[in-house]
Design an enzyme around this catalytic site. Structure first.
Site, PDB file in Angstrom:
ATOM      1  N   CYS A 128     -42.077  -4.634   9.232  1.00 40.57           N
ATOM      2  CA  CYS A 128     -41.980  -5.421   7.935  1.00 40.57           C
ATOM      3  C   CYS A 128     -43.555  -5.493   7.341  1.00 40.57           C
ATOM      4  O   CYS A 128     -44.447  -5.917   8.185  1.00 40.57           O
ATOM      5  CB  CYS A 128     -41.448  -6.807   7.922  1.00 40.57           C
ATOM      6  SG  CYS A 128     -39.821  -6.680   8.449  1.00 40.57           S
ATOM      7  N   ARG A 165     -46.294   1.299   7.819  1.00 38.09           N
ATOM      8  CA  ARG A 165     -45.875   0.370   8.855  1.00 38.09           C
ATOM      9  C   ARG A 165     -44.326   0.732   9.311  1.00 38.09           C
ATOM     10  O   ARG A 165     -43.846   0.427  10.282  1.00 38.09           O
ATOM     11  CB  ARG A 165     -45.912  -0.997   8.521  1.00 38.09           C
ATOM     12  CG  ARG A 165     -47.629  -1.484   8.157  1.00 38.09           C
ATOM     13  CD  ARG A 165     -47.572  -2.786   7.547  1.00 38.09           C
ATOM     14  NE  ARG A 165     -46.601  -3.988   8.459  1.00 38.09           N
ATOM     15  CZ  ARG A 165     -47.385  -4.871   9.344  1.00 38.09           C
ATOM     16  NH1 ARG A 165     -48.684  -4.446   9.541  1.00 38.09           N
ATOM     17  NH2 ARG A 165     -46.689  -5.677  10.124  1.00 38.09           N
ATOM     18  N   TRP A 215     -38.236  -3.835   7.603  1.00 41.21           N
ATOM     19  CA  TRP A 215     -37.607  -2.746   8.802  1.00 41.21           C
ATOM     20  C   TRP A 215     -36.497  -3.676   9.405  1.00 41.21           C
ATOM     21  O   TRP A 215     -36.603  -4.590  10.245  1.00 41.21           O
ATOM     22  CB  TRP A 215     -38.858  -2.707   9.519  1.00 41.21           C
ATOM     23  CG  TRP A 215     -38.436  -1.475  10.661  1.00 41.21           C
ATOM     24  CD1 TRP A 215     -38.620  -0.172  10.483  1.00 41.21           C
ATOM     25  CD2 TRP A 215     -38.277  -1.926  11.913  1.00 41.21           C
ATOM     26  NE1 TRP A 215     -38.250   0.545  11.644  1.00 41.21           N
ATOM     27  CE2 TRP A 215     -37.940  -0.363  12.571  1.00 41.21           C
ATOM     28  CE3 TRP A 215     -37.986  -2.966  12.848  1.00 41.21           C
ATOM     29  CZ2 TRP A 215     -37.587  -0.227  13.953  1.00 41.21           C
ATOM     30  CZ3 TRP A 215     -37.647  -2.649  14.137  1.00 41.21           C
ATOM     31  CH2 TRP A 215     -37.353  -1.514  14.692  1.00 41.21           C
ATOM     32  N   ASN A 230     -41.519 -11.738   8.556  1.00 37.96           N
ATOM     33  CA  ASN A 230     -41.667 -10.569   9.306  1.00 37.96           C
ATOM     34  C   ASN A 230     -41.613 -11.303  10.708  1.00 37.96           C
ATOM     35  O   ASN A 230     -42.313 -12.123  10.791  1.00 37.96           O
ATOM     36  CB  ASN A 230     -43.108 -10.152   9.213  1.00 37.96           C
ATOM     37  CG  ASN A 230     -43.269  -9.150  10.135  1.00 37.96           C
ATOM     38  OD1 ASN A 230     -42.555  -8.668  10.934  1.00 37.96           O
ATOM     39  ND2 ASN A 230     -44.787  -8.463  10.238  1.00 37.96           N
ATOM     40  N   GLY A 231     -40.605 -10.702  11.271  1.00 38.82           N
ATOM     41  CA  GLY A 231     -40.378 -11.234  12.866  1.00 38.82           C
ATOM     42  C   GLY A 231     -38.921 -11.723  12.930  1.00 38.82           C
ATOM     43  O   GLY A 231     -38.173 -10.907  12.279  1.00 38.82           O
ATOM     44  N   GLU A 272     -46.313  12.412  26.566  1.00 37.25           N
ATOM     45  CA  GLU A 272     -46.821  12.037  25.031  1.00 37.25           C
ATOM     46  C   GLU A 272     -46.501  13.351  24.173  1.00 37.25           C
ATOM     47  O   GLU A 272     -46.195  12.983  23.004  1.00 37.25           O
ATOM     48  CB  GLU A 272     -48.380  11.894  25.261  1.00 37.25           C
ATOM     49  CG  GLU A 272     -49.031  11.497  23.726  1.00 37.25           C
ATOM     50  CD  GLU A 272     -48.680  10.457  22.864  1.00 37.25           C
ATOM     51  OE1 GLU A 272     -47.708   9.753  23.395  1.00 37.25           O
ATOM     52  OE2 GLU A 272     -49.008  10.469  21.690  1.00 37.25           O
ATOM     53  N   LYS A 296     -44.453  12.607  20.891  1.00 35.81           N
ATOM     54  CA  LYS A 296     -45.035  12.981  19.544  1.00 35.81           C
ATOM     55  C   LYS A 296     -43.878  13.966  19.041  1.00 35.81           C
ATOM     56  O   LYS A 296     -43.665  13.680  17.660  1.00 35.81           O
ATOM     57  CB  LYS A 296     -46.267  13.882  19.825  1.00 35.81           C
ATOM     58  CG  LYS A 296     -47.386  13.526  18.723  1.00 35.81           C
ATOM     59  CD  LYS A 296     -48.221  12.322  18.748  1.00 35.81           C
ATOM     60  CE  LYS A 296     -47.507  11.261  18.958  1.00 35.81           C
ATOM     61  NZ  LYS A 296     -47.991   9.874  19.343  1.00 35.81           N
ATOM     62  N   GLU A 322     -40.747  11.901  17.842  1.00 40.42           N
ATOM     63  CA  GLU A 322     -41.169  10.991  16.769  1.00 40.42           C
ATOM     64  C   GLU A 322     -41.080  11.682  15.442  1.00 40.42           C
ATOM     65  O   GLU A 322     -40.436  11.051  14.520  1.00 40.42           O
ATOM     66  CB  GLU A 322     -42.327  10.373  17.013  1.00 40.42           C
ATOM     67  CG  GLU A 322     -42.623   9.265  17.920  1.00 40.42           C
ATOM     68  CD  GLU A 322     -44.113   8.741  18.061  1.00 40.42           C
ATOM     69  OE1 GLU A 322     -44.263   7.633  18.137  1.00 40.42           O
ATOM     70  OE2 GLU A 322     -45.018   9.566  18.149  1.00 40.42           O
ATOM     71  N   HIS A 346     -35.064  18.673  40.292  1.00 46.67           N
ATOM     72  CA  HIS A 346     -34.184  17.456  41.018  1.00 46.67           C
ATOM     73  C   HIS A 346     -32.947  17.286  39.981  1.00 46.67           C
ATOM     74  O   HIS A 346     -32.409  16.065  39.870  1.00 46.67           O
ATOM     75  CB  HIS A 346     -34.741  16.271  41.462  1.00 46.67           C
ATOM     76  CG  HIS A 346     -35.602  16.699  42.659  1.00 46.67           C
ATOM     77  ND1 HIS A 346     -35.290  17.208  43.944  1.00 46.67           N
ATOM     78  CD2 HIS A 346     -37.029  16.853  42.612  1.00 46.67           C
ATOM     79  CE1 HIS A 346     -36.103  17.216  44.779  1.00 46.67           C
ATOM     80  NE2 HIS A 346     -37.301  17.080  43.865  1.00 46.67           N
ATOM     81  N   LYS A 356     -45.154   1.384  12.544  1.00 42.78           N
ATOM     82  CA  LYS A 356     -46.207   1.553  13.034  1.00 42.78           C
ATOM     83  C   LYS A 356     -46.502   0.457  14.191  1.00 42.78           C
ATOM     84  O   LYS A 356     -47.095   0.811  15.227  1.00 42.78           O
ATOM     85  CB  LYS A 356     -47.446   1.725  11.956  1.00 42.78           C
ATOM     86  CG  LYS A 356     -48.787   1.949  12.598  1.00 42.78           C
ATOM     87  CD  LYS A 356     -49.152   3.310  13.046  1.00 42.78           C
ATOM     88  CE  LYS A 356     -50.522   3.420  13.358  1.00 42.78           C
ATOM     89  NZ  LYS A 356     -50.439   4.571  14.505  1.00 42.78           N
TER      90      LYS A 356
HETATM   91  C1  G6P Z   1     -44.964   1.622  17.753  1.00 40.14           C
HETATM   92  C2  G6P Z   1     -45.713   3.081  17.041  1.00 40.14           C
HETATM   93  C3  G6P Z   1     -46.430   3.887  18.511  1.00 40.14           C
HETATM   94  C4  G6P Z   1     -46.966   2.707  19.230  1.00 40.14           C
HETATM   95  C5  G6P Z   1     -46.477   1.880  19.656  1.00 40.14           C
HETATM   96  C6  G6P Z   1     -47.389   0.694  20.578  1.00 40.14           C
HETATM   97  O1  G6P Z   1     -43.785   2.516  18.459  1.00 40.14           O
HETATM   98  O2  G6P Z   1     -44.923   3.839  16.424  1.00 40.14           O
HETATM   99  O3  G6P Z   1     -47.334   4.998  17.935  1.00 40.14           O
HETATM  100  O4  G6P Z   1     -47.750   3.729  20.455  1.00 40.14           O
HETATM  101  O5  G6P Z   1     -45.714   1.145  18.658  1.00 40.14           O
HETATM  102  O6  G6P Z   1     -48.178   0.404  19.640  1.00 40.14           O
HETATM  103  P1  G6P Z   1     -49.525  -0.238  19.914  1.00 40.14           P
HETATM  104  O7  G6P Z   1     -49.902  -0.721  18.511  1.00 40.14           O
HETATM  105  O8  G6P Z   1     -49.243  -1.576  20.795  1.00 40.14           O
HETATM  106  O9  G6P Z   1     -50.368   0.631  20.578  1.00 40.14           O
END
Ligand code: G6P
Length: 611
Positions: free
Chosen positions: A2, A27, A74, A100-101, A484, A488, A491, A507, A606
């Site tokens: 949010c 965000r 969100w 937000n929360g 990672e 990526k 995502e 395995h 985000k």
């Molecule tokens: C969300 C973002 C990711 C990020 C993760 C942790 O899922 O989309 O890109 O790695 O949060 O966020 P932080 O701000 O704690 O690194």
């Protein structure tokens, strides 16, 4: 997650609020709304979907007024539809509130309010706060908010306005970010500094259980008892251009290209004239000379991409500093009983410094009297404020939801921390430390070289874009990069992608290999090179098409893989900073080929400020 924006001042609020919401779009959200105080009555307009839907609605109506609130939601409680969008109003529609929360005791409060005659029009926890504040309102909005907060369990940033108190916004927070913007003629608030910098650089992060009252050009902060208080006031030193696309089609691509500069910034000023690493930041917390020498165990705790940089750090800290490291997902760490004591160093990593689970993990570690170091990108973030010491990654604002430059700068900052631990504990000779650091200083130019292959990687992305299942395999420091790379890709392209330790394929996961399925293998030169090439042979034998990320000059790898992307030779532990770059580009161009919303992928946020 949010986003909140609020304005009170001499100008029309609606355009400012909408522009602020646009800045906060990155965000991640699924509905948006505004409330404008139009001289004696509140107008609330909210729509599911992107901001464009809200704008289309607002084009039909004139909303005049110089005090307003905006929100991007969100969804957590209740689906992303119009009624569940914020702002929410109280029983008499006198006040409008954004949040937000998560309010954990919302069901209990709702039942109580319903019994007192309140009716609710949404499924949200937020509407309950609006009704609660409304029911406590007795002529003073701030007093009503102060009275409501102790009744709330959970985490929140809230902002509220009431037509009976024109030109005033009241805001409060607990474990969720809320920043105030000071100006001579106006006052602003936002869940994120990015929402404020178009208007002011003089900002104040509200602290937990503080209540702010904003009038044009005047902000008052109190604690819950109404005693004067102060948040954390500072000047934002980054430019608004840094938060704009600067000619790139997407923030993600811009941020991928910013990595050489970002890594350079991360490394600046970390050594003294003799080449010794100096981390003054750590002196305020676990004192370098004392505490760090006695550390006997390191926990690295983070979420998402930050967790992967933590995995890379494990190899560096264990190898260079000789201290045992456990890396754990924050949401798991906080709910078990990790054995922590004053000799434990807990390294928390978070780009935003606001991830709820990481904050809770840090809090848990602090309560056990472990030393907590935060590695974060956001100055003044909640994590930075609560940790014993902070190592800033200095990546500049990262806007795209998919993290790129935050990741590489985290690795570099963590490598510096690992070398610092080695130096202070005399686990490495000074010239070894200097040599490793010198090699790190070469990384920005080497990343540039990898970026030079962008066109070839874009071509490969087109070749692979039709596949529906990707595997990423790696060993040693290649493993976190495999994870990672897969993260990526999933995502931003919504393709099924998984990362595996290469030797684990046999395995189980190897059963998934069908004819032609792409496997991306991290196969740079190092002590596990021959092992990974055997693992590549195993998947190729079963029909996989293999893309290897290998070391420049390694001609042998061509006999093993169908496609090769080369990265320059570096110290084995430093490869992740280079090998992740082609995988970022690969994901970007696959997502682009598939027509996905690269910067704001569906369902993702985000900054994840709920657990
Ligand atoms: C969300 C973002 C990711 C990020 C993760 C942790 O899922 O989309 O890109 O790695 O949060 O966020 P932080 O701000 O704690 O690194």
């Amino acid at each position: 997650m949010c986003g909140i924006i609020g304005y009170t001042g001499p100008d029309q609020a609606l355009p400012i609020v909408l522009a602020g919401l646009q800045t906060l779009e990155y965000r991640g959200y699924d509905s948006a709304g505004v409330a404008i105080d139009g001289h004696g009555a509140l107008a609330v307009v909210k729509r599911a979907g992107k901001l464009a839907n809200l704008r289309a609605e607002l084009d039909q109506i004139q909303l005049a007024g110089t005090c307003g609130l905006g929100h991007t939601r969100w969804a957590t409680h209740g689906e992303p539809n119009d009624p569940n969008s914020h702002p929410h109003v109280d029983a008499g529609s006198s006040l409008a509130l954004v949040h937000n929360g998560i309010i954990e005791n919302h069901a209990e409060l709702k039942a109580e309010l319903a019994a007192a005659g309140h009716t609710f029009t949404s499924d949200t926890d937020t509407e309950v706060i609006a009704h609660l504040v409304g029911s406590l309102h007795d002529g003073d909005l701030a007093a009503a908010v102060r009275a409501a907060l102790p009744r709330l369990t959970g985490q929140f940033a809230v902002a509220v306005m009431d037509h009976r108190d024109p030109g005033t916004l009241v805001a409060a927070r607990r474990n969720a970010p809320l920043v105030l913007g000071h100006r001579d003629d106006a006052s602003l608030l936002s869940s994120d500094v990015a929402g404020l910098i178009a208007h002011t650089r003089d900002v104040e992060a509200l602290l937990d259980d503080q209540v702010a009252v904003l009038a044009p050009g005047a902000v008052t902060v109190t604690d819950l008892d109404g005693n004067p208080a102060q948040g954390h006031r500072y000047t934002v030193d980054w430019d608004i251009a840094a938060a704009e696309k600067g000619g790139y089609e997407h923030f993600m691509l811009k941020e991928i290209h910013e990595q050489p500069a970002a890594v350079r910034d991360t490394l600046i000023g970390r050594t003294d004239a003799e080449g010794r690493i100096v981390l003054d930041e750590l002196r305020g917390g676990p004192d370098a000379a004392q505490d760090l020498r006695h550390v006997d165990k390191v926990y690295v705790v983070a979420c998402g991409t930050s967790y992967h940089s933590g995995m890379v750090a494990k190899y560096a800290i264990e190898h260079w500093a000789g201290i045992g490291v456990e890396v754990e997902i924050a949401s798991e760490f906080r709910y078990r009983d990790p054995i922590l004591n004053p000799h434990t160093l807990v390294v928390t990593i978070s780009q935003s410094g606001e991830t709820a689970d990481t904050l809770a993990a840090a809090e848990h570690a602090l309560a056990q009297r472990a030393k907590v170091v935060a590695v974060t990108n956001v100055v003044g973030s909640s994590l930075a404020r609560m940790a014993d010491a902070v190592l800033y990654t200095r990546a500049g604002p990262e806007i795209a939801v998919a993290s790129t430059k935050a990741f590489t700068t985290q690795i570099v900052a963590l490598d510096v921390l690992a070398l610092y631990l080695a130096q202070e504990r005399r686990a490495l000779f000074p010239d070894e430390c200097r040599d490793h650091l010198a090699r790190m200083e070469a990384l920005p130019a080497l990343i540039e070289q990898v970026l030079g292959q962008e066109a070839a990687i874009a071509d490969l992305a087109h070749t692979f874009a039709g596949a529906d299942y990707f595997m990423f395999i790696g060993r040693h420091v290649g493993l976190p990069i495999a994870l990672e790379g897969a993260l990526k890709l999933k995502e931003i392209s919504y393709l099924h992608a998984e990362g595996f330790p290469a030797a684990e394929m046999k395995h189980g996961p190897i059963a998934l290999i069908g004819a032609g399925g792409p496997v991306v293998a991290l196969a740079t030169r190092g002590h596990v090179w021959s092992k990974i090439t055997s693992n590549i042979a195993e998947v190729k034998a079963r029909g996989a098409v293999v893309l290897a990320i290998a070391t420049e000059g390694d001609t042998e790898i061509k006999a093993h893989a169908d496609h090769v992307v080369y990265v320059p030779e570096v110290l084995e532990l430093l490869y992740p900073v280079l090998t992740v770059v082609p995988l970022q580009l690969l994901s970007y161009y696959i997502a682009l080929a598939l027509g996905c919303d690269v910067d704001q992928p569906r369902n993702l946020a985000k900054t994840v400020t709920v657990e």
